[in-house]
Design a protein around this motif. Sequence first.
Motif, PDB file in Angstrom:
ATOM      1  N   UNK A 178      -9.405   8.186  -8.448  1.00 23.13           N
ATOM      2  CA  UNK A 178      -8.941   6.975  -9.126  1.00 23.13           C
ATOM      3  C   UNK A 178      -7.469   6.685  -8.797  1.00 23.13           C
ATOM      4  N   UNK A 179      -6.646   7.734  -8.859  1.00 23.45           N
ATOM      5  CA  UNK A 179      -5.222   7.567  -8.575  1.00 23.45           C
ATOM      6  C   UNK A 179      -5.005   7.231  -7.096  1.00 23.45           C
ATOM      7  N   UNK A 180      -5.838   7.751  -6.214  1.00 22.91           N
ATOM      8  CA  UNK A 180      -5.722   7.419  -4.796  1.00 22.91           C
ATOM      9  C   UNK A 180      -6.073   5.958  -4.536  1.00 22.91           C
ATOM     10  N   UNK A 181      -7.075   5.430  -5.261  1.00 21.03           N
ATOM     11  CA  UNK A 181      -7.408   4.008  -5.140  1.00 21.03           C
ATOM     12  C   UNK A 181      -6.221   3.151  -5.592  1.00 21.03           C
ATOM     13  N   UNK A 182      -5.579   3.577  -6.706  1.00 21.23           N
ATOM     14  CA  UNK A 182      -4.390   2.869  -7.193  1.00 21.23           C
ATOM     15  C   UNK A 182      -3.279   2.938  -6.142  1.00 21.23           C
ATOM     16  N   UNK A 183      -3.126   4.119  -5.538  1.00 18.79           N
ATOM     17  CA  UNK A 183      -2.087   4.318  -4.521  1.00 18.79           C
ATOM     18  C   UNK A 183      -2.336   3.417  -3.319  1.00 18.79           C
ATOM     19  N   UNK A 184      -3.586   3.280  -2.912  1.00 16.58           N
ATOM     20  CA  UNK A 184      -3.934   2.400  -1.786  1.00 16.58           C
ATOM     21  C   UNK A 184      -3.578   0.957  -2.127  1.00 16.58           C
ATOM     22  N   UNK A 185      -3.934   0.551  -3.340  1.00 15.16           N
ATOM     23  CA  UNK A 185      -3.666  -0.830  -3.760  1.00 15.16           C
ATOM     24  C   UNK A 185      -2.157  -1.110  -3.801  1.00 15.16           C
ATOM     25  N   UNK A 186      -1.383  -0.140  -4.300  1.00 16.94           N
ATOM     26  CA  UNK A 186       0.070  -0.317  -4.392  1.00 16.94           C
ATOM     27  C   UNK A 186       0.726  -0.359  -3.003  1.00 16.94           C
ATOM     28  N   UNK A 187       0.131   0.350  -2.046  1.00 14.45           N
ATOM     29  CA  UNK A 187       0.748   0.465  -0.721  1.00 14.45           C
ATOM     30  C   UNK A 187       0.041  -0.380   0.343  1.00 14.45           C
ATOM     31  N   UNK A 188      -0.755  -1.354  -0.119  1.00 14.38           N
ATOM     32  CA  UNK A 188      -1.490  -2.202   0.825  1.00 14.38           C
ATOM     33  C   UNK A 188      -0.560  -2.901   1.802  1.00 14.38           C
ATOM     34  N   UNK A 189       0.551  -3.435   1.271  1.00 21.55           N
ATOM     35  CA  UNK A 189       1.511  -4.146   2.128  1.00 21.55           C
ATOM     36  C   UNK A 189       2.100  -3.213   3.187  1.00 21.55           C
ATOM     37  N   UNK A 190       2.431  -1.986   2.781  1.00 18.89           N
ATOM     38  CA  UNK A 190       2.990  -0.997   3.720  1.00 18.89           C
ATOM     39  C   UNK A 190       1.952  -0.619   4.777  1.00 18.89           C
ATOM     40  N   UNK A 191       0.688  -0.481   4.340  1.00 19.32           N
ATOM     41  CA  UNK A 191      -0.385  -0.153   5.293  1.00 19.32           C
ATOM     42  C   UNK A 191      -0.519  -1.252   6.337  1.00 19.32           C
ATOM     43  N   UNK A 192      -0.427  -2.531   5.885  1.00 16.74           N
ATOM     44  CA  UNK A 192      -0.499  -3.657   6.819  1.00 16.74           C
ATOM     45  C   UNK A 192       0.620  -3.610   7.831  1.00 16.74           C
ATOM     46  N   UNK A 193       1.846  -3.311   7.394  1.00 18.81           N
ATOM     47  CA  UNK A 193       2.994  -3.221   8.307  1.00 18.81           C
ATOM     48  C   UNK A 193       2.786  -2.082   9.304  1.00 18.81           C
ATOM     49  N   UNK A 194       2.291  -0.921   8.809  1.00 22.98           N
ATOM     50  CA  UNK A 194       2.040   0.224   9.705  1.00 22.98           C
ATOM     51  C   UNK A 194       1.016  -0.139  10.780  1.00 22.98           C
ATOM     52  N   UNK A 195      -0.039  -0.867  10.366  1.00 21.90           N
ATOM     53  CA  UNK A 195      -1.063  -1.265  11.333  1.00 21.90           C
ATOM     54  C   UNK A 195      -0.517  -2.272  12.335  1.00 21.90           C
ATOM     55  N   UNK A 196       0.317  -3.186  11.833  1.00 25.60           N
ATOM     56  CA  UNK A 196       0.904  -4.196  12.715  1.00 25.60           C
ATOM     57  C   UNK A 196       1.812  -3.546  13.751  1.00 25.60           C
TER      58      UNK A 196
END
Length: 422
Positions: free
Chosen positions: A316-334
Amino acid sequence: MSYKTAYRKQANIIKESFLFAISSVSVNKLRTFLSLFGITIGIFAIISVSTLLDSLESNVKQSIATLGENTLYIDKWDWVGGQDYPWWEYMRRPLPKIEEARKIEEMSQTADAVCFTASLSFPVKYKKNATSNSTITGVSYSYNKVRSFDIQNGRYFTELESRSGKGVAIVGTNIVKDLFEGENPLGKSIKIGAQKVSIIGVFKREGKMPFSSSIDDELIIPVMFAQKLVNLKTYEGGVNIVIKGKQNIALRELKDEIRMLMRKIRRTPPIKKDDFSLNEMATITQSADAIFASINIGGIIIGGLSIIVGGFGIANIMFVSVRERTNIIGIQKALGAKKSFILLQFVYEAVLLAVAGGAIGLLLVFLGTLIINQVFTDFTISLTIYNLVKGLTISAVIGFISGLLPAMNAANLDPVVAINTK
């Protein structure tokens, strides 16, 4: 691309993912604590039960080794009775006799040693001091062959002392402590009931035994002297014949021969049942194994439920962590980060949380063993390497399973959508 270059690239991805995971765990301290709690309780429950049972099993094996694995006890009663225990039949049985022990010793081809023992109940006194919790045992000369012990001071009975029933005794350390208060007990006279005996030896400290009385609380006297205290032909307090088999003789072979000899000695007709019981330590240890198994299952269920709850908490906390860091994940992928980099980043974070929780649980178990060993000095509990590895492995597996789905969701995010997420 060469093999070395590909290997270095993959190693860098793993290293960077690991560092990202550590950074995330250290930043979100409250979330980390909440994630750890369930795993900590679960690992503590499972490993503490496992550690306790391993220590009990070790003590049981030590007890069996002391009493002898290849040893039989001829008694009037069975040691373990069921719901349909025919006690009225056992009541009519004759008691084992000293003469029967002597005949078995003469006739047996499989026995290494035969000893007659009788447990007595009398106060033991020295001057103004007395003890009532000691085990007084009248034994024949071969007792030191059927029961393992060491004598730290003094000596064992001579055969003449044993056969003549001389008033001599060997005592355990707890009796020495209670009666003599620092005095040297050797050569001193004590009173058992109304009879005086002289102490000729002191047993080496043994510690508490799970399935037998400890030698520390025992006082042994020649069985012929014990006859001056009670009539062993009618005494119901606890008499038996102890038989230790030869090293190359299986217990089943020893048991068959002793049964045949006892029936012959007592002239039991073929159509009649045995009027004696042949007991062995395996009877008690099998009952203990069933108890240990039940406790272990209970610990696994309780700990398993805690770990599952902890696993869901981490997921559950990992899902929250993914949601909070979605923008950072997008930048990393870009910037060119691959799915494997994002995936490993979140899987590592989940595994780190679970292993940290498990490590805290193991630390609590270790501290518990130290406290128990300080309070109960006669019973040693230790956290083994096996249980340590088991606890960390369970934690890592739960962390991996809990973090896999959130990590896959993060790895499959569209970079354009992820960057624009607020």
